[in-house]
Design an enzyme around this catalytic site. Sequence first.
Site, PDB file in Angstrom:
ATOM      1  N   THR A   1     -11.596  -8.314   4.283  1.00  0.00           N
ATOM      2  CA  THR A   1     -12.293  -9.401   4.805  1.00  0.00           C
ATOM      3  C   THR A   1     -13.477  -8.841   5.871  1.00  0.00           C
ATOM      4  O   THR A   1     -14.194  -9.574   6.327  1.00  0.00           O
ATOM      5  CB  THR A   1     -11.338 -10.568   5.568  1.00  0.00           C
ATOM      6  OG1 THR A   1     -10.381  -9.712   6.157  1.00  0.00           O
ATOM      7  CG2 THR A   1     -10.738 -11.295   4.389  1.00  0.00           C
TER       8      THR A   1
ATOM      9  N   ASP B   1      -3.376   4.943  -4.569  1.00  0.00           N
ATOM     10  CA  ASP B   1      -3.062   6.096  -5.067  1.00  0.00           C
ATOM     11  C   ASP B   1      -3.081   6.353  -6.502  1.00  0.00           C
ATOM     12  O   ASP B   1      -3.371   5.291  -7.151  1.00  0.00           O
ATOM     13  CB  ASP B   1      -1.732   6.635  -4.330  1.00  0.00           C
ATOM     14  CG  ASP B   1      -1.972   8.324  -4.002  1.00  0.00           C
ATOM     15  OD1 ASP B   1      -2.461   9.214  -5.046  1.00  0.00           O
ATOM     16  OD2 ASP B   1      -1.538   8.503  -2.737  1.00  0.00           O
TER      17      ASP B   1
ATOM     18  N   LYS C   1      -0.920  -1.958   1.536  1.00  0.00           N
ATOM     19  CA  LYS C   1      -1.810  -1.802   0.855  1.00  0.00           C
ATOM     20  C   LYS C   1      -2.094  -0.391   0.258  1.00  0.00           C
ATOM     21  O   LYS C   1      -2.986   0.615   0.388  1.00  0.00           O
ATOM     22  CB  LYS C   1      -3.185  -1.668   1.835  1.00  0.00           C
ATOM     23  CG  LYS C   1      -3.471  -3.260   2.533  1.00  0.00           C
ATOM     24  CD  LYS C   1      -4.818  -3.432   3.285  1.00  0.00           C
ATOM     25  CE  LYS C   1      -4.996  -4.537   3.940  1.00  0.00           C
ATOM     26  NZ  LYS C   1      -4.327  -4.476   5.270  1.00  0.00           N
TER      27      LYS C   1
ATOM     28  N   ARG D   1      -4.764 -11.920  15.318  1.00  0.00           N
ATOM     29  CA  ARG D   1      -5.039 -12.105  16.826  1.00  0.00           C
ATOM     30  C   ARG D   1      -5.240 -13.635  17.361  1.00  0.00           C
ATOM     31  O   ARG D   1      -4.899 -13.935  18.633  1.00  0.00           O
ATOM     32  CB  ARG D   1      -6.424 -11.460  17.103  1.00  0.00           C
ATOM     33  CG  ARG D   1      -6.107  -9.679  17.168  1.00  0.00           C
ATOM     34  CD  ARG D   1      -7.393  -9.067  17.101  1.00  0.00           C
ATOM     35  NE  ARG D   1      -7.788  -9.179  15.598  1.00  0.00           N
ATOM     36  CZ  ARG D   1      -8.885  -8.457  14.972  1.00  0.00           C
ATOM     37  NH1 ARG D   1      -9.599  -7.942  16.015  1.00  0.00           N
ATOM     38  NH2 ARG D   1      -9.169  -8.749  13.659  1.00  0.00           N
TER      39      ARG D   1
ATOM     40  N   ASP E   1       2.769  -5.201   4.534  1.00  0.00           N
ATOM     41  CA  ASP E   1       1.126  -5.298   4.157  1.00  0.00           C
ATOM     42  C   ASP E   1       0.675  -3.684   4.389  1.00  0.00           C
ATOM     43  O   ASP E   1       0.415  -3.411   5.334  1.00  0.00           O
ATOM     44  CB  ASP E   1       0.380  -6.021   4.990  1.00  0.00           C
ATOM     45  CG  ASP E   1      -1.238  -5.817   5.097  1.00  0.00           C
ATOM     46  OD1 ASP E   1      -1.327  -5.639   3.760  1.00  0.00           O
ATOM     47  OD2 ASP E   1      -2.039  -6.036   5.838  1.00  0.00           O
TER      48      ASP E   1
ATOM     49  N   LYS F   1       3.667 -10.898   8.796  1.00  0.00           N
ATOM     50  CA  LYS F   1       3.363  -9.858   8.114  1.00  0.00           C
ATOM     51  C   LYS F   1       3.576  -8.505   9.003  1.00  0.00           C
ATOM     52  O   LYS F   1       3.316  -8.469  10.126  1.00  0.00           O
ATOM     53  CB  LYS F   1       1.804  -9.962   7.995  1.00  0.00           C
ATOM     54  CG  LYS F   1       1.087  -8.795   7.064  1.00  0.00           C
ATOM     55  CD  LYS F   1      -0.411  -9.107   6.743  1.00  0.00           C
ATOM     56  CE  LYS F   1      -1.096  -8.854   8.050  1.00  0.00           C
ATOM     57  NZ  LYS F   1      -1.424  -7.684   8.158  1.00  0.00           N
TER      58      LYS F   1
END
Length: 233
Positions: free
Chosen positions: A119, A64, A61, A211, A59, A32
């Site tokens: 999340t 608009d 996102k 991570r 990614d 990603k």
Amino acid sequence: MAKDVIIACDFSSKEQTLAFLDRFTGRKPFVKIGMELYYAEGPEIVREIKRRGHRIFLDLKLHDIPNTVRKAMHVLSRLDVDMTNVHAAGTVDMMRAAVEGLTREDGTRPLLIAVTQLTSTSEERMQRELLIGASINDTIAKYAENAKEAGLDGVVCSPLEAQLVKEHCGAEFMTVTPGIRFADASKDDQVRITTPARAREIGSDYIVVGRPVTAADDPVAAYERCCKEFLNE
Ligand code: C5P
């Protein structure tokens, strides 16, 4: 449906990212690329990682007005990514525009999914700060239904919500789930989280892991642990 582990390459430079990917000598992970890396390095980083044989979830996102999203998606359609996304909060019209913009002249397009609620967002903050009075589950179910209505392939949601999304939108509607942590690790800033094994049980199609892999002492071992738990290998 294909299930896989996607590594969130949240790095700020090409050098760091490629050095990280060089460690994977066996299977080529699905990666990603998010805002940090894309804004730092631009489309060339996407082409470079693609040349190395990885599948890519871009990614960014998008959120608009429909016309702007349609045009931006048209530009992204020329990058050979495998998956990209928008915020469902942009409405059904915006998501329809995204599908139109992303569809190439030959009718093909990358997978397109919508972010329901991040999340990192708790129900309490969603209600208090965003003034969304519904429960977080009702919001997610409705946003997922909107995404399906607009012709998208699935949603990004917490693994804890994958089952809920499938109940509302059908088994074929994809769930891509960040918020993954090993049972013995820190939560960082994530709120609605679970383990790779539990994500499999609940029905996630793809887990996105950042991570726990990128910051691990041995990222390849951490990635393999994710695959083992999630894909039951
Ligand atoms: O490091 P960590 O595993 O928390 O990374 C999760 C990745 O998934 C980050 O790149 C984050 O931007 C992304 N993401 C998320 N929640 C969403 C959508 C994307 O955490 N709803």
